[in-house]
Design a protein around this motif. Sequence first.
Motif, PDB file in Angstrom:
ATOM      1  N   UNK A   1      -1.371   6.287  -7.610  1.00  0.00           N
ATOM      2  CA  UNK A   1      -1.964   5.102  -8.238  1.00  0.00           C
ATOM      3  C   UNK A   1      -0.946   4.413  -9.149  1.00  0.00           C
ATOM      4  N   UNK A   2      -0.235   5.199  -9.971  1.00  0.00           N
ATOM      5  CA  UNK A   2       0.743   4.604 -10.883  1.00  0.00           C
ATOM      6  C   UNK A   2       1.900   3.955 -10.111  1.00  0.00           C
ATOM      7  N   UNK A   3       2.370   4.618  -9.050  1.00  0.00           N
ATOM      8  CA  UNK A   3       3.479   4.063  -8.282  1.00  0.00           C
ATOM      9  C   UNK A   3       3.090   2.761  -7.586  1.00  0.00           C
ATOM     10  N   UNK A   4       1.920   2.772  -6.939  1.00  0.00           N
ATOM     11  CA  UNK A   4       1.495   1.577  -6.206  1.00  0.00           C
ATOM     12  C   UNK A   4       1.213   0.431  -7.171  1.00  0.00           C
ATOM     13  N   UNK A   5       0.588   0.723  -8.312  1.00  0.00           N
ATOM     14  CA  UNK A   5       0.302  -0.324  -9.291  1.00  0.00           C
ATOM     15  C   UNK A   5       1.587  -0.957  -9.804  1.00  0.00           C
ATOM     16  N   UNK A   6       2.553  -0.122 -10.176  1.00  0.00           N
ATOM     17  CA  UNK A   6       3.833  -0.647 -10.671  1.00  0.00           C
ATOM     18  C   UNK A   6       4.553  -1.448  -9.593  1.00  0.00           C
ATOM     19  N   UNK A   7       4.505  -0.944  -8.356  1.00  0.00           N
ATOM     20  CA  UNK A   7       5.208  -1.641  -7.265  1.00  0.00           C
ATOM     21  C   UNK A   7       4.580  -2.997  -6.984  1.00  0.00           C
ATOM     22  N   UNK A   8       3.260  -3.060  -6.969  1.00  0.00           N
ATOM     23  CA  UNK A   8       2.601  -4.321  -6.653  1.00  0.00           C
ATOM     24  C   UNK A   8       2.703  -5.317  -7.809  1.00  0.00           C
ATOM     25  N   UNK A   9       2.718  -4.830  -9.025  1.00  0.00           N
ATOM     26  CA  UNK A   9       2.922  -5.741 -10.141  1.00  0.00           C
ATOM     27  C   UNK A   9       4.313  -6.367 -10.082  1.00  0.00           C
ATOM     28  N   UNK A  10       5.311  -5.567  -9.668  1.00  0.00           N
ATOM     29  CA  UNK A  10       6.660  -6.107  -9.534  1.00  0.00           C
ATOM     30  C   UNK A  10       6.766  -7.073  -8.349  1.00  0.00           C
ATOM     31  N   UNK A  11       5.898  -6.913  -7.349  1.00  0.00           N
ATOM     32  CA  UNK A  11       5.946  -7.766  -6.162  1.00  0.00           C
ATOM     33  C   UNK A  11       4.844  -8.817  -6.160  1.00  0.00           C
ATOM     34  N   UNK A  12       4.270  -9.097  -7.335  1.00  0.00           N
ATOM     35  CA  UNK A  12       3.172 -10.059  -7.389  1.00  0.00           C
ATOM     36  C   UNK A  12       3.621 -11.440  -6.932  1.00  0.00           C
ATOM     37  N   UNK A  13       4.835 -11.847  -7.320  1.00  0.00           N
ATOM     38  CA  UNK A  13       5.345 -13.157  -6.913  1.00  0.00           C
ATOM     39  C   UNK A  13       5.513 -13.199  -5.397  1.00  0.00           C
ATOM     40  N   UNK A  14       6.006 -12.122  -4.815  1.00  0.00           N
ATOM     41  CA  UNK A  14       6.181 -12.062  -3.361  1.00  0.00           C
ATOM     42  C   UNK A  14       4.844 -12.188  -2.649  1.00  0.00           C
ATOM     43  N   UNK A  15       3.817 -11.514  -3.164  1.00  0.00           N
ATOM     44  CA  UNK A  15       2.494 -11.604  -2.546  1.00  0.00           C
ATOM     45  C   UNK A  15       1.950 -13.022  -2.670  1.00  0.00           C
ATOM     46  N   UNK A  16       2.158 -13.661  -3.852  1.00  0.00           N
ATOM     47  CA  UNK A  16       1.676 -15.033  -4.025  1.00  0.00           C
ATOM     48  C   UNK A  16       2.379 -15.989  -3.071  1.00  0.00           C
ATOM     49  N   UNK A  17       3.649 -15.814  -2.842  1.00  0.00           N
ATOM     50  CA  UNK A  17       4.376 -16.665  -1.905  1.00  0.00           C
ATOM     51  C   UNK A  17       3.861 -16.481  -0.480  1.00  0.00           C
ATOM     52  N   UNK A  18       3.561 -15.236  -0.115  1.00  0.00           N
ATOM     53  CA  UNK A  18       2.996 -15.006   1.222  1.00  0.00           C
ATOM     54  C   UNK A  18       1.641 -15.694   1.357  1.00  0.00           C
ATOM     55  N   UNK A  19       0.864 -15.670   0.280  1.00  0.00           N
ATOM     56  CA  UNK A  19      -0.421 -16.392   0.310  1.00  0.00           C
ATOM     57  C   UNK A  19      -0.172 -17.876   0.441  1.00  0.00           C
TER      58      UNK A  19
ATOM     59  N   UNK B   1      -5.016  20.968  -9.400  1.00  0.00           N
ATOM     60  CA  UNK B   1      -4.090  20.285 -10.304  1.00  0.00           C
ATOM     61  C   UNK B   1      -3.048  19.488  -9.528  1.00  0.00           C
ATOM     62  N   UNK B   2      -2.528  20.068  -8.440  1.00  0.00           N
ATOM     63  CA  UNK B   2      -1.553  19.345  -7.624  1.00  0.00           C
ATOM     64  C   UNK B   2      -2.174  18.113  -6.982  1.00  0.00           C
ATOM     65  N   UNK B   3      -3.434  18.217  -6.539  1.00  0.00           N
ATOM     66  CA  UNK B   3      -4.106  17.062  -5.934  1.00  0.00           C
ATOM     67  C   UNK B   3      -4.303  15.945  -6.957  1.00  0.00           C
ATOM     68  N   UNK B   4      -4.721  16.312  -8.181  1.00  0.00           N
ATOM     69  CA  UNK B   4      -4.895  15.289  -9.220  1.00  0.00           C
ATOM     70  C   UNK B   4      -3.568  14.636  -9.583  1.00  0.00           C
ATOM     71  N   UNK B   5      -2.510  15.432  -9.688  1.00  0.00           N
ATOM     72  CA  UNK B   5      -1.202  14.851  -9.988  1.00  0.00           C
ATOM     73  C   UNK B   5      -0.735  13.928  -8.871  1.00  0.00           C
ATOM     74  N   UNK B   6      -1.015  14.307  -7.626  1.00  0.00           N
ATOM     75  CA  UNK B   6      -0.626  13.458  -6.504  1.00  0.00           C
ATOM     76  C   UNK B   6      -1.355  12.121  -6.559  1.00  0.00           C
ATOM     77  N   UNK B   7      -2.678  12.154  -6.753  1.00  0.00           N
ATOM     78  CA  UNK B   7      -3.444  10.903  -6.790  1.00  0.00           C
ATOM     79  C   UNK B   7      -3.029  10.045  -7.976  1.00  0.00           C
ATOM     80  N   UNK B   8      -2.833  10.671  -9.142  1.00  0.00           N
ATOM     81  CA  UNK B   8      -2.410   9.887 -10.308  1.00  0.00           C
ATOM     82  C   UNK B   8      -1.036   9.272 -10.074  1.00  0.00           C
ATOM     83  N   UNK B   9      -0.111  10.041  -9.500  1.00  0.00           N
ATOM     84  CA  UNK B   9       1.207   9.495  -9.226  1.00  0.00           C
ATOM     85  C   UNK B   9       1.173   8.360  -8.215  1.00  0.00           C
TER      86      UNK B   9
END
Length: 280
Positions: free
Chosen positions: A162-180, A152-160
């Motif tokens: 994935x959710x954290x990285x997805x939210x972070x990258x969506x917020x930084x999408x403009x930054x990634x596009x500028x780097x491109x 259960x702890x492993x599943x919670x870790x992986x889910x957390x």
Amino acid sequence: MAATVDLGSVAYAAPNLVATAFPAPGPVPVAVSARFADEVGTDIGSQLSVTVGITPVPIVVTDVVPTGPSAPGAVAVLADLDLLSRARAVTGDLTFPVDAWWVGDPARPGAADRATALHLGTVTTREAETARLTSGPLHAGLPAALRLVVPAAALLLLAGVVLHVTCDLQARAVEVARLRGLGMSRRDIRAVLLGQHAGVLLPLLAAGAAVGALATRVVAPLLVRSDSGAAPVPAAQPHWPWPAEAALLAVLLAGSLLAVAVVVVVQVRRADAAHLRVAP
């Protein structure tokens, strides 16, 4: 053998003559539990009389121990079997004072079956007690829950993650596009983002392992209680297998990095020129 017997006090009763090849042992030296000493109010050197069966036996306290074997937290008296038998024999009581035996580490399995076949009474073994305490609807819940904690702890870790990285990258999408737009390749962007998140995950996993080890040593022994609710005897010893824990942490880190890599690849691929028109 010559002896003089005074029959004046037993003129109307049938006297029993006891002859032994050893002198009367006198008060039997014993060790008593701390609870016995507290409730009776005795100390080292105190002389008492206890009844074994129907025979009063004089004893002298030579030591006070925290608790007696097989009687944790109870009133207990420890005495030498030979001296106790002699003290009872000189009074005419020849019955054997032992009604149970403790046998440690039998050489061959099946000791309980052989003891039952010899009609030695009820036999209790560690294996049978372990099975009784860990099976059945009333006792199987805790081991089952402990086995589910790690998955259960492993599943919670992986889910957390994935959710954290997805939210972070969506917020930084403009930054990634500028780097491109500045000419940075997608491979370099993926490597940078993966390194950033790995640098965050590794200290967190190490801190979690340290907190788990500390909680196991401090809290776990306090949660283990005997059937009476008192502290178990012998005391519970915490066990934290660092090799197995290191392997588990490596697996969790690898799984987390794989989840981060998948999310990074998908989000970097979605970051295109359209994000440059989005206000930061």
